[in-house]
Design an enzyme around this catalytic site. Structure first.
Site, short mmCIF file in Angstrom:
data_model
loop_
_atom_site.label_atom_id
_atom_site.label_comp_id
_atom_site.label_asym_id
_atom_site.label_seq_id
_atom_site.Cartn_x
_atom_site.Cartn_y
_atom_site.Cartn_z
CD GLU A 270 6.74 2.77 -15.36
OE1 GLU A 270 6.40 3.43 -14.37
OE2 GLU A 270 7.91 2.62 -15.69
N PRO A 271 0.76 2.29 -16.61
CG PRO A 271 -0.96 1.72 -18.06
CD PRO A 271 0.53 1.90 -17.99
NE ARG A 273 -4.68 6.12 -9.48
CZ ARG A 273 -4.49 6.12 -8.16
NH1 ARG A 273 -5.49 5.90 -7.36
NH2 ARG A 273 -3.30 6.36 -7.66
NE ARG A 309 -6.16 4.54 -3.55
CZ ARG A 309 -6.80 5.61 -3.96
NH1 ARG A 309 -8.10 5.65 -3.95
NH2 ARG A 309 -6.12 6.65 -4.43
CB CYS A 341 -8.23 -1.00 18.02
SG CYS A 341 -6.65 -1.63 17.47
N1 LLP Z 1 5.27 3.46 -12.18
C1 LLP Z 1 5.90 3.72 -11.03
C2 LLP Z 1 7.35 3.81 -11.01
C3 LLP Z 1 5.16 3.91 -9.86
O1 LLP Z 1 5.79 4.18 -8.73
C4 LLP Z 1 3.74 3.81 -9.90
C5 LLP Z 1 2.96 4.02 -8.70
C6 LLP Z 1 3.13 3.51 -11.14
C7 LLP Z 1 3.92 3.35 -12.25
C8 LLP Z 1 1.63 3.37 -11.28
O2 LLP Z 1 0.95 4.51 -10.97
P1 LLP Z 1 -0.62 4.61 -11.29
O3 LLP Z 1 -0.80 4.53 -12.77
O4 LLP Z 1 -1.28 3.46 -10.61
O5 LLP Z 1 -1.05 5.91 -10.69
N2 LLP Z 1 -1.04 3.67 -3.39
C9 LLP Z 1 -1.39 4.92 -4.06
C10 LLP Z 1 -0.70 5.07 -5.37
C11 LLP Z 1 0.79 5.02 -5.23
C12 LLP Z 1 1.39 4.60 -6.46
C13 LLP Z 1 2.86 4.44 -6.33
N3 LLP Z 1 3.49 4.26 -7.57
C14 LLP Z 1 -2.89 5.04 -4.21
O6 LLP Z 1 -3.60 4.17 -3.72
O7 LLP Z 1 -3.37 6.03 -4.76
#
Ligand code: LLP
Length: 414
Positions: A270-271, A273, A309, A341
């Site tokens: 599940e990518p 980012r 972020r 602010c």
């Molecule tokens: N699968 C599940 C169950 C998740 O909770 C997440 C991310 C992903 C996949 C995708 O993860 P990724 O491949 O994008 O790392 N807002 C934070 C990241 C929090 C992600 C939460 N869950 C940031 O800006 O770094």
């Protein structure tokens, strides 16, 4: 010259960032379709295992156009709320394409997924019990917390006792008891250990989750989550991580597992980012420059309602400067801040850049993931517009900026 990162991938494809701001307003999220498609393809071909399936984690960026492109590239989707189910269906995904990884949801939200025929993963015994009660005999997935976790910040680590996620491995007997009490079929197990961590950890997670999979004989899939690393420090020469060994190792583990299990399970990742971050640059404008003591500040329209972020996680994002005239002068250290602010409102601290001026346009790199999707209307500021640079270089508005009137529409006066 600070434009080298976007030039190196021909990000703007002949478009001028200042012109984009003049046409679509500031701040503005700019996405590059070619880069987004390339990332989809990299993930799609990551793992040489026949049952390999990539679910794009649409929480990273749920713009309808980008979701539709990911679907066109052969990806499925991981959703985390009923709202994301609605958005993914609107983008063209079918119920079968979606996997809902739920955390602490209401009975109504569960029923919504059940009515839409979207497979759901629950991550506590309590939610498994609720699911069994409202959908006896149904299909379900369970998220485990194997104790393995990692991430770029403590707030994004999702494995281990200090996080709220998943069912600990020790509770496998209780899971089995609830499955049998409600005659549920456990079709999948999953985990997600965190985001942006050392990639060897991913395979530790795979091994551990497959050990749990051996405990259940009704499985159709195993899902190892996202978290793949991207290089945020490109101006310092950071290069992309070679993910091929991870994909190869994943395939080997799945093949070995399938042979023992007696059935080839679907293997999901599940990518979020990895797919969306690098296709995006946030453009904003410098409106004020000043010096407080020894510290230079450049005040921009990119507050944390636009891009959260750095404020939330102290995340680093490279910054480029665009100016109609020549960019001159010896570099100085500058703090780039927003217009909200709060003192925590910043984009980048202590960056070495040529002296900035009012009306300079700044590009905040690698903001396609968790950029717009985490934006808000704090201080009654409009969320930005989003544009897409198509493969042929033309620019398409894919979300217009909301109006102040639209921001009031759901409220009534006294
Ligand atoms: N699968 C599940 C169950 C998740 O909770 C997440 C991310 C992903 C996949 C995708 O993860 P990724 O491949 O994008 O790392 N807002 C934070 C990241 C929090 C992600 C939460 N869950 C940031 O800006 O770094």
């Amino acid at each position: 010259m600070s434009e080298r990162v976007t030039n190196s991938v021909d990000f703007y494809q002949g478009n001028n960032p200042q012109d984009l701001i003049r046409q679509y307003g500031s701040p503005l999220y700019v996405y590059n379709e070619r880069v987004f498609r390339e990332k989809c393809k990299t993930m799609k071909t990551l793992c040489p295992y026949s049952g390999f399936r990539v679910n794009y984690a649409i929480k990273a960026n749920s713009n309808l156009t980008l979701m539709a492109i990911a679907l066109e590239e052969g990806l499925k989707a991981d959703v985390s709320s009923a709202g994301e189910i609605v958005a993914a269906l609107a983008a063209g995904y079918k119920a079968d394409d979606l996997f809902f990884i739920a955390n602490n949801i209401s009975e109504d939200e569960m029923k919504f997924a059940i009515d839409k025929n979207v497979i759901l993963s629950v991550d506590s015994l309590s939610q498994l019990e609720t699911y069994g009660r409202i959908n006896r005999g149904g299909k379900i997935a369970v998220r485990f917390n194997t104790g393995i976790g990692g991430g770029h910040h403590e707030k994004v680590v999702t494995g281990g006792d200090d996080t709220k996620f998943g069912i600990l491995t020790a509770y496998v007997p209780e899971v089995k008891a609830l499955l049998s009490k409600y005659e549920l079929q456990l079709v999948g197990i999953n985990h997600h250990i965190g985001s942006q961590f050392a990639q060897e950890l991913y395979i530790d997670g795979v091994v551990t989750l497959l050990n749990i999979a051996r405990e259940f004989d009704t499985l159709e899939f195993v899902d190892f989550g996202g978290g793949f690393y991207i290089p945020y420090h490109k101006q310092d020469g950071e290069k992309a991580f070679d993910l091929k060994p991870v994909g190869k190792s994943l395939a080997e583990h799945m093949q070995k597992f399938s042979a023992q299990y007696g059935k080839e399970l679907v293997c999901m990742i599940e990518p979020g980012r990895f797919i969306a971050a690098e296709c995006g640059v946030l453009l904003g404008t410098v409106h004020a420059v000043k010096k407080l003591g020894a510290v230079n500040y450049a005040g921009t329209d990119m507050g944390f309602s636009v891009f959260a972020r750095p404020t939330l996680y102290d995340s680093h994002h490279d910054v480029e400067v665009y100016r109609d005239g020549e960019i001159t002068g010896a570099e100085v250290l500058v703090n780039i801040v927003g217009n909200q602010c709060e003192s925590g409102d910043y984009i980048a601290n202590k960056r070495l850049l040529p002296p900035l001026k009012e009306r300079d346009v700044l590009g905040v790199l690698d903001t396609g993931a968790y950029g717009f999707s985490m934006s808000s209307q704090y201080n009654h500021r409009q969320r930005p517009a989003e544009v897409l640079i198509r493969v042929d270089g033309s620019v398409k508005l894919i979300r217009r900026r909301e109006t102040y009137e639209e921001m009031l529409v759901n409220m009534q006066g006294l």
